[in-house]
Design a protein around this motif. Sequence first.
Motif, PDB file in Angstrom:
ATOM      1  N   GLY A 239      -6.103  37.241 -14.138  1.00  0.00           N
ATOM      2  CA  GLY A 239      -5.745  35.965 -13.526  1.00  0.00           C
ATOM      3  C   GLY A 239      -5.239  36.040 -12.103  1.00  0.00           C
ATOM      4  N   GLN A 240      -5.377  37.209 -11.464  1.00  0.00           N
ATOM      5  CA  GLN A 240      -4.866  37.362 -10.100  1.00  0.00           C
ATOM      6  C   GLN A 240      -5.725  36.590  -9.104  1.00  0.00           C
ATOM      7  OE1 GLN A 240      -3.631  41.659  -9.281  1.00  0.00           O
ATOM      8  NE2 GLN A 240      -4.848  41.920 -11.126  1.00  0.00           N
ATOM      9  N   LEU A 241      -5.069  35.914  -8.170  1.00  0.00           N
ATOM     10  CA  LEU A 241      -5.766  35.084  -7.189  1.00  0.00           C
ATOM     11  C   LEU A 241      -5.621  35.677  -5.790  1.00  0.00           C
ATOM     12  CD1 LEU A 241      -4.689  31.568  -8.502  1.00  0.00           C
ATOM     13  CD2 LEU A 241      -6.754  32.873  -9.058  1.00  0.00           C
ATOM     14  N   PHE A 242      -6.752  35.853  -5.115  1.00  0.00           N
ATOM     15  CA  PHE A 242      -6.787  36.433  -3.776  1.00  0.00           C
ATOM     16  C   PHE A 242      -7.540  35.512  -2.828  1.00  0.00           C
ATOM     17  CE2 PHE A 242      -6.091  40.053  -6.458  1.00  0.00           C
ATOM     18  CZ  PHE A 242      -5.498  41.046  -5.685  1.00  0.00           C
ATOM     19  N   CYS A 243      -7.195  35.557  -1.554  1.00  0.00           N
ATOM     20  CA  CYS A 243      -7.993  34.866  -0.536  1.00  0.00           C
ATOM     21  C   CYS A 243      -9.356  35.553  -0.439  1.00  0.00           C
ATOM     22  CB  CYS A 243      -7.313  34.945   0.828  1.00  0.00           C
ATOM     23  SG  CYS A 243      -5.728  34.116   0.932  1.00  0.00           S
ATOM     24  N   VAL A 244     -10.400  34.764  -0.295  1.00  0.00           N
ATOM     25  CA  VAL A 244     -11.733  35.336  -0.082  1.00  0.00           C
ATOM     26  C   VAL A 244     -11.816  35.936   1.314  1.00  0.00           C
ATOM     27  CG1 VAL A 244     -14.184  34.758   0.187  1.00  0.00           C
ATOM     28  CG2 VAL A 244     -12.879  33.816  -1.736  1.00  0.00           C
ATOM     29  N   ASP A 245     -11.182  35.282   2.274  1.00  0.00           N
ATOM     30  CA  ASP A 245     -11.261  35.714   3.665  1.00  0.00           C
ATOM     31  C   ASP A 245     -10.086  36.614   4.046  1.00  0.00           C
ATOM     32  OD1 ASP A 245     -11.822  36.049   6.309  1.00  0.00           O
ATOM     33  OD2 ASP A 245     -11.307  34.015   6.914  1.00  0.00           O
ATOM     34  N   SER A 246      -8.925  36.037   4.341  1.00  0.00           N
ATOM     35  CA  SER A 246      -7.833  36.838   4.889  1.00  0.00           C
ATOM     36  C   SER A 246      -6.465  36.287   4.531  1.00  0.00           C
ATOM     37  CB  SER A 246      -7.958  36.890   6.415  1.00  0.00           C
ATOM     38  OG  SER A 246      -6.797  37.429   7.014  1.00  0.00           O
ATOM     39  N   ALA A 247      -5.507  37.208   4.396  1.00  0.00           N
ATOM     40  CA  ALA A 247      -4.116  36.818   4.153  1.00  0.00           C
ATOM     41  C   ALA A 247      -3.547  36.002   5.309  1.00  0.00           C
ATOM     42  CB  ALA A 247      -3.267  38.080   3.946  1.00  0.00           C
TER      43      ALA A 247
ATOM     44  N   PHE B 263     -10.491  30.956  -2.433  1.00  0.00           N
ATOM     45  CA  PHE B 263      -9.860  32.066  -3.151  1.00  0.00           C
ATOM     46  C   PHE B 263     -10.698  32.442  -4.353  1.00  0.00           C
ATOM     47  CE2 PHE B 263      -7.977  28.150  -4.819  1.00  0.00           C
ATOM     48  CZ  PHE B 263      -8.008  28.326  -6.181  1.00  0.00           C
ATOM     49  N   GLU B 264     -10.411  33.631  -4.906  1.00  0.00           N
ATOM     50  CA  GLU B 264     -11.168  34.132  -6.041  1.00  0.00           C
ATOM     51  C   GLU B 264     -10.219  34.713  -7.083  1.00  0.00           C
ATOM     52  OE1 GLU B 264     -13.716  37.138  -4.501  1.00  0.00           O
ATOM     53  OE2 GLU B 264     -12.093  38.531  -4.024  1.00  0.00           O
ATOM     54  N   GLU B 265     -10.666  34.676  -8.340  1.00  0.00           N
ATOM     55  CA  GLU B 265      -9.892  35.258  -9.426  1.00  0.00           C
ATOM     56  C   GLU B 265     -10.377  36.677  -9.683  1.00  0.00           C
ATOM     57  OE1 GLU B 265      -8.892  34.585 -14.198  1.00  0.00           O
ATOM     58  OE2 GLU B 265     -10.326  33.281 -13.173  1.00  0.00           O
TER      59      GLU B 265
ATOM     60  N   GLY C  86      -4.944  43.043   2.508  1.00  0.00           N
ATOM     61  CA  GLY C  86      -5.231  42.075   3.569  1.00  0.00           C
ATOM     62  C   GLY C  86      -5.808  40.770   3.065  1.00  0.00           C
ATOM     63  N   ARG C  87      -5.910  40.635   1.731  1.00  0.00           N
ATOM     64  CA  ARG C  87      -6.452  39.393   1.146  1.00  0.00           C
ATOM     65  C   ARG C  87      -5.373  38.561   0.442  1.00  0.00           C
ATOM     66  NH1 ARG C  87     -12.131  40.145   0.484  1.00  0.00           N
ATOM     67  NH2 ARG C  87     -12.829  40.924   2.504  1.00  0.00           N
ATOM     68  N   CYS C  88      -4.185  39.107   0.300  1.00  0.00           N
ATOM     69  CA  CYS C  88      -3.031  38.423  -0.278  1.00  0.00           C
ATOM     70  C   CYS C  88      -3.252  37.922  -1.706  1.00  0.00           C
ATOM     71  CB  CYS C  88      -2.580  37.234   0.597  1.00  0.00           C
ATOM     72  SG  CYS C  88      -1.032  36.494   0.020  1.00  0.00           S
TER      73      CYS C  88
ATOM     74  N   ILE D 264       3.093  39.441   3.828  1.00  0.00           N
ATOM     75  CA  ILE D 264       1.949  38.651   3.353  1.00  0.00           C
ATOM     76  C   ILE D 264       0.658  39.220   3.933  1.00  0.00           C
ATOM     77  CG2 ILE D 264       0.826  36.378   3.397  1.00  0.00           C
ATOM     78  CD1 ILE D 264       3.610  35.116   3.581  1.00  0.00           C
ATOM     79  N   LEU D 265       0.698  39.535   5.221  1.00  0.00           N
ATOM     80  CA  LEU D 265      -0.510  39.962   5.935  1.00  0.00           C
ATOM     81  C   LEU D 265      -1.115  41.244   5.376  1.00  0.00           C
ATOM     82  CD1 LEU D 265       0.618  39.180   9.596  1.00  0.00           C
ATOM     83  CD2 LEU D 265      -1.052  37.909   8.233  1.00  0.00           C
ATOM     84  N   ILE D 266      -0.274  42.165   4.888  1.00  0.00           N
ATOM     85  CA  ILE D 266      -0.832  43.428   4.378  1.00  0.00           C
ATOM     86  C   ILE D 266      -1.043  43.405   2.866  1.00  0.00           C
ATOM     87  CG2 ILE D 266       0.264  44.740   6.244  1.00  0.00           C
ATOM     88  CD1 ILE D 266       2.115  45.868   3.901  1.00  0.00           C
TER      89      ILE D 266
END
Length: 395
Positions: free
Chosen positions: A100-108, A94-96, A49-51, A43-45
Amino acid sequence: MSERFDVVVIGAGASGMMCAAEAGKRGRKVLVLDHAKKPGRKILISGGGRCNFSNYDVSAANFICSNPHFVKSALSQYTNWDFISMVSKHGIEFEERDHGQLFCVDSAKQIVQMLLDECDSNFVQFRYQIAVTDIEKIGSGFTLLANGHRIECESLVVATGGLSMPKLGATPFGYQLAEQFGLSVVPTTAGLVPFTLHKQDKIDFSELSGIAIPAEIYAEDGTMFKEALLFTHRGLSGPSVLQISSYWQAGQKVTINLVPEADVKELLVQSREKHPNQTTKNTLSKVLPKRLVEVLIERKQLTDKPLKQLNHKEYDQIVELLEGWQIVPNGTEGYRTAEVTLGGVDTDHLSSKTMECKTISGLYFIGEVMDVTGWLGGYNFCWCWSSGFVAGQNA
């Protein structure tokens, strides 16, 4: 003297933590064991690094499995929206992104911490740097040794992942355990992985390293993805290549439309009318990187001459080449850079509603160790959340 738990989960990754959290919420006494120093290393990588933790559009069609219907029950019991709600509840921004992929804005790290927070410490324990050995079925439960210490449990959940990213400690432990209990394993290969090229192709295209173009890429079975293609010093990569790699077999060709956004025939006709002395190279460089056009000319796949000298057959050959360029990869970069493992524990042995083994009561398999592989775009995590959830409701 042995310890006793209701549930032992082997693997503190995405599916294992999800399962532990849900079993703990039911008041089950849960022990999570992992050979790593900390939980959620993959998850972390992930996602730089944003998962890339989920996707807005999830269906069974986004997964590869010998039984294409197997994933439907778990995906409906715990949907992408359920996980998105959990992320929102924990205040994780999180951001799209594309598709439709969703990522953390900050960190995984936030996703790992969220899963740990979901595990009630009164019911769920984590132990790291543990070597699990000597697993046996006894009566209505199981026994195992954890660093030589005997542990008994009613339910055993295998969440050990696949073979991708061996630097993170990936091992075939889960497959060996399945075979120990008489379950078959669908042969495994690297998935979501870059292609390597044969020697001459590699020499020809290596100087294009770092150049990306939009592309449509087709496997021999007709599967197609339309995303970016990236030339590397070893071969081909980028989202489109990673996606199609899961549908490619050794020795097969891939067919690539290098100009999915352009009408090459129209471009050639119009350019000939306006600039009859313009060369093929300069015309095609309007829709492709100039160096790529030059390489295709050097390989004698394209002819460079003034447009007025081209006949109708040559026009058609140019269009055919660019819209259906074919290449046979030498192979893939393998598990070292693969994002997932194709194949795994045969789902025919498992209940699609609970992930429990049909013939061995109390034995569950979840996440990547199973013969379920998602597309690029958060789908493999979706499977971890869904399969982990349903096992956690039943283990």
